[in-house]
Design a protein around this motif. Sequence first.
Motif, PDB file in Angstrom:
ATOM      1  N   LEU A 139       1.048  -1.169  -0.056  1.00  0.00           N
ATOM      2  CA  LEU A 139      -0.035  -0.003   0.161  1.00  0.00           C
ATOM      3  C   LEU A 139       0.945   1.383   0.144  1.00  0.00           C
ATOM      4  O   LEU A 139       1.862   1.276   0.636  1.00  0.00           O
ATOM      5  CB  LEU A 139      -0.813   0.080   1.077  1.00  0.00           C
ATOM      6  CG  LEU A 139      -1.993  -1.232   1.436  1.00  0.00           C
ATOM      7  CD1 LEU A 139      -1.065  -2.041   2.524  1.00  0.00           C
ATOM      8  CD2 LEU A 139      -3.255  -0.701   2.288  1.00  0.00           C
ATOM      9  N   GLN A 140       0.352   2.365  -0.728  1.00  0.00           N
ATOM     10  CA  GLN A 140       1.133   3.582  -0.871  1.00  0.00           C
ATOM     11  C   GLN A 140       0.388   4.728  -0.078  1.00  0.00           C
ATOM     12  O   GLN A 140      -1.006   4.753  -0.587  1.00  0.00           O
ATOM     13  CB  GLN A 140       1.530   3.776  -1.973  1.00  0.00           C
ATOM     14  CG  GLN A 140       2.570   4.939  -2.209  1.00  0.00           C
ATOM     15  CD  GLN A 140       2.855   5.275  -3.778  1.00  0.00           C
ATOM     16  OE1 GLN A 140       1.989   4.991  -4.776  1.00  0.00           O
ATOM     17  NE2 GLN A 140       4.110   5.727  -4.124  1.00  0.00           N
ATOM     18  N   ILE A 141       0.990   5.471   0.616  1.00  0.00           N
ATOM     19  CA  ILE A 141       0.230   6.464   1.051  1.00  0.00           C
ATOM     20  C   ILE A 141      -0.316   7.516  -0.015  1.00  0.00           C
ATOM     21  O   ILE A 141       0.353   7.706  -0.941  1.00  0.00           O
ATOM     22  CB  ILE A 141       1.341   7.662   1.816  1.00  0.00           C
ATOM     23  CG1 ILE A 141       1.932   6.745   3.203  1.00  0.00           C
ATOM     24  CG2 ILE A 141       0.624   8.774   2.583  1.00  0.00           C
ATOM     25  CD1 ILE A 141       0.886   6.231   4.312  1.00  0.00           C
ATOM     26  N   GLY A 142      -1.707   7.746   0.046  1.00  0.00           N
ATOM     27  CA  GLY A 142      -2.300   8.761  -0.685  1.00  0.00           C
ATOM     28  C   GLY A 142      -2.931   7.985  -1.811  1.00  0.00           C
ATOM     29  O   GLY A 142      -3.545   8.497  -2.853  1.00  0.00           O
ATOM     30  N   ASN A 143      -2.631   6.722  -2.070  1.00  0.00           N
ATOM     31  CA  ASN A 143      -2.945   6.213  -3.260  1.00  0.00           C
ATOM     32  C   ASN A 143      -3.948   4.936  -2.883  1.00  0.00           C
ATOM     33  O   ASN A 143      -3.867   4.138  -2.345  1.00  0.00           O
ATOM     34  CB  ASN A 143      -1.744   5.558  -3.972  1.00  0.00           C
ATOM     35  CG  ASN A 143      -1.876   4.610  -5.396  1.00  0.00           C
ATOM     36  OD1 ASN A 143      -2.943   4.698  -5.679  1.00  0.00           O
ATOM     37  ND2 ASN A 143      -0.815   4.439  -6.075  1.00  0.00           N
ATOM     38  N   THR A 144      -5.224   5.013  -3.693  1.00  0.00           N
ATOM     39  CA  THR A 144      -6.236   4.308  -3.605  1.00  0.00           C
ATOM     40  C   THR A 144      -6.136   2.918  -4.159  1.00  0.00           C
ATOM     41  O   THR A 144      -6.895   1.925  -4.120  1.00  0.00           O
ATOM     42  CB  THR A 144      -7.684   4.722  -4.009  1.00  0.00           C
ATOM     43  OG1 THR A 144      -7.573   5.044  -5.364  1.00  0.00           O
ATOM     44  CG2 THR A 144      -8.015   5.998  -3.042  1.00  0.00           C
ATOM     45  N   ASN A 145      -4.894   2.682  -5.070  1.00  0.00           N
ATOM     46  CA  ASN A 145      -4.590   1.262  -5.596  1.00  0.00           C
ATOM     47  C   ASN A 145      -3.633   0.491  -4.492  1.00  0.00           C
ATOM     48  O   ASN A 145      -2.538   0.895  -4.077  1.00  0.00           O
ATOM     49  CB  ASN A 145      -4.253   1.549  -6.951  1.00  0.00           C
ATOM     50  CG  ASN A 145      -5.134   2.178  -7.910  1.00  0.00           C
ATOM     51  OD1 ASN A 145      -6.395   1.764  -7.765  1.00  0.00           O
ATOM     52  ND2 ASN A 145      -4.746   2.908  -8.813  1.00  0.00           N
ATOM     53  N   VAL A 204      -5.579  -3.804  -6.377  1.00  0.00           N
ATOM     54  CA  VAL A 204      -7.075  -4.006  -5.642  1.00  0.00           C
ATOM     55  C   VAL A 204      -7.403  -2.503  -5.147  1.00  0.00           C
ATOM     56  O   VAL A 204      -6.510  -1.761  -4.997  1.00  0.00           O
ATOM     57  CB  VAL A 204      -6.951  -4.821  -4.360  1.00  0.00           C
ATOM     58  CG1 VAL A 204      -8.280  -4.542  -3.652  1.00  0.00           C
ATOM     59  CG2 VAL A 204      -6.603  -5.981  -4.522  1.00  0.00           C
ATOM     60  N   LYS A 205      -8.632  -2.028  -5.752  1.00  0.00           N
ATOM     61  CA  LYS A 205      -9.170  -0.821  -5.413  1.00  0.00           C
ATOM     62  C   LYS A 205      -9.320  -0.452  -3.982  1.00  0.00           C
ATOM     63  O   LYS A 205     -10.431  -1.376  -3.448  1.00  0.00           O
ATOM     64  CB  LYS A 205     -10.254  -0.379  -6.240  1.00  0.00           C
ATOM     65  CG  LYS A 205     -10.586   0.966  -6.365  1.00  0.00           C
ATOM     66  CD  LYS A 205      -9.686   2.077  -6.908  1.00  0.00           C
ATOM     67  CE  LYS A 205     -10.304   3.384  -7.168  1.00  0.00           C
ATOM     68  NZ  LYS A 205      -9.139   4.224  -7.732  1.00  0.00           N
ATOM     69  N   LEU A 206      -8.996   0.480  -3.389  1.00  0.00           N
ATOM     70  CA  LEU A 206      -9.293   0.543  -1.984  1.00  0.00           C
ATOM     71  C   LEU A 206     -10.592   1.340  -1.836  1.00  0.00           C
ATOM     72  O   LEU A 206     -10.613   2.442  -2.562  1.00  0.00           O
ATOM     73  CB  LEU A 206      -8.015   1.039  -1.073  1.00  0.00           C
ATOM     74  CG  LEU A 206      -6.635   0.394  -1.068  1.00  0.00           C
ATOM     75  CD1 LEU A 206      -5.710   0.997  -0.536  1.00  0.00           C
ATOM     76  CD2 LEU A 206      -6.844  -1.049  -0.511  1.00  0.00           C
ATOM     77  N   ASP A 207     -11.196   1.279  -0.598  1.00  0.00           N
ATOM     78  CA  ASP A 207     -12.319   2.374  -0.383  1.00  0.00           C
ATOM     79  C   ASP A 207     -11.689   3.444   0.063  1.00  0.00           C
ATOM     80  O   ASP A 207     -12.567   4.702   0.265  1.00  0.00           O
ATOM     81  CB  ASP A 207     -13.084   1.484   0.969  1.00  0.00           C
ATOM     82  CG  ASP A 207     -13.798   0.145   0.706  1.00  0.00           C
ATOM     83  OD1 ASP A 207     -14.123   0.336  -0.601  1.00  0.00           O
ATOM     84  OD2 ASP A 207     -13.888  -0.624   1.347  1.00  0.00           O
ATOM     85  N   ALA A 208     -10.471   3.768   0.718  1.00  0.00           N
ATOM     86  CA  ALA A 208      -9.882   4.921   1.087  1.00  0.00           C
ATOM     87  C   ALA A 208      -8.348   4.785   1.166  1.00  0.00           C
ATOM     88  O   ALA A 208      -7.942   3.659   1.352  1.00  0.00           O
ATOM     89  CB  ALA A 208     -10.316   5.130   2.546  1.00  0.00           C
ATOM     90  N   ALA A 209      -7.838   6.069   0.691  1.00  0.00           N
ATOM     91  CA  ALA A 209      -6.255   5.784   0.606  1.00  0.00           C
ATOM     92  C   ALA A 209      -5.739   5.732   2.056  1.00  0.00           C
ATOM     93  O   ALA A 209      -6.051   6.092   2.905  1.00  0.00           O
ATOM     94  CB  ALA A 209      -5.848   6.937  -0.320  1.00  0.00           C
TER      95      ALA A 209
END
Length: 419
Positions: free
Chosen positions: A86-92, A100-105
């Motif tokens: 996971l990357q800070i500020g990224n919803t992918n 995977v598309k995240l509900d929130a970054a």
Amino acid sequence: MKKISALFLSLFLLASVFSSVHAAEKSLTVWLNGEQIQFNKSEPLVEKGVTLVPMRPLLEKLEVKVNWNEATRTASGTKEGLSLSLQIGNTNATANGKTVKLDAAPKQISNVTYVPLRFIAETTGYKVAWDSSLRQVALTSEQQAEGSRGFLWKVENKGNTVYLLGSIHVAKEKMYPLRQEIEDAFEAADYLGVEIDLSTIDPQQAQKLVLDLGAYKDGTQLKDHISAETYAKVTAFLKANDYPETSFDNFKPWLITQNISNIQAAKAGYQTEIGIDMYLIQNANKVKKPILSLESIESQLQMFNNFSDPLQEKLLLQTLEPASEDTPAPGEGLDLLTKMWIEGDDAVLAELTKASAWDDEYYKGMLSDRNEGMVEHIKSYLNSDKKETYMVVVGALHMLGDHGVVTLLEKEGFTLARQ
């Protein structure tokens, strides 16, 4: 089985009318297979309906090795057969190489990385359940996902159905979730029946009722009604718990017993606000399901007040009895009862019900007389011409034994099926 005092058995028998039913909003908590995850000073939060939690404590609890790349502001985790990033500020995000598309970054707050809880949980193979009344997120592995079994029966007559649930009136969060059959029974019910609808009780009025019955008004004090030895144990308890030694002087033994039980249960981490019946009452109020009371606060308090002085002192002494090889400490005793409820262990419940007959006066007041009154209510539901469904929730120790609710209904010709 160790001997468990009548005090703690009463937590299966009586709605908790001795403490306020209006609690302040609880902090959001996250539980993994019944154990609370500790996030230290950084608490979980909810933003736009998405639960975000501190990443490192969660992943470490899930036994995922955590790595942080400051240059790319990317967190990654690995476990046997699993990788995620996971990357800070990224919803992918990525899970095992797939996007995977995240509900929130993910985000950082005061150098703490927060990540979407659901993504982490589901990626690592856990089911996620949110309980708004408890403000609790439960993560359960497949072997834990069934939920607490409890004690549930079903009885039908003339097109009416009653689901009968044996409850415990104090709880820890680990008792949740409840198994689906219990939730389905609640969902199917047109009415919820409980000992007392605690959500309708004014705490100030309840306190007045308690004091009207539980305080001496004839000029005498506690030490005039119990032995010097028992009084010394009461004052020792108060001193050990940082209360003035005269705090209970104006109260009758039965009220002191209940106060001590509340103190001991709270110290062991048990809460009346999330007891099984209170959980269902809160859910019924949310969906505007009518709630029926089988008893009243007045009747329960009067039952205690009617106990003879010798019985009241016996109960008080049991409360103050120190832990031993045969008698568990308060926290351990409650844990044993809770384990029984989570597992739905009928054999242990039957044994505890039998143990409740240690004193004829106690058994008659706490169990047999009250069971008969409960059965009359249940019979009226079953014999109605309205063809409705009820969920009736009363203390678990009311269920079994020669004078138990299940037995009394069977003697009336009804057939009950254990669920």
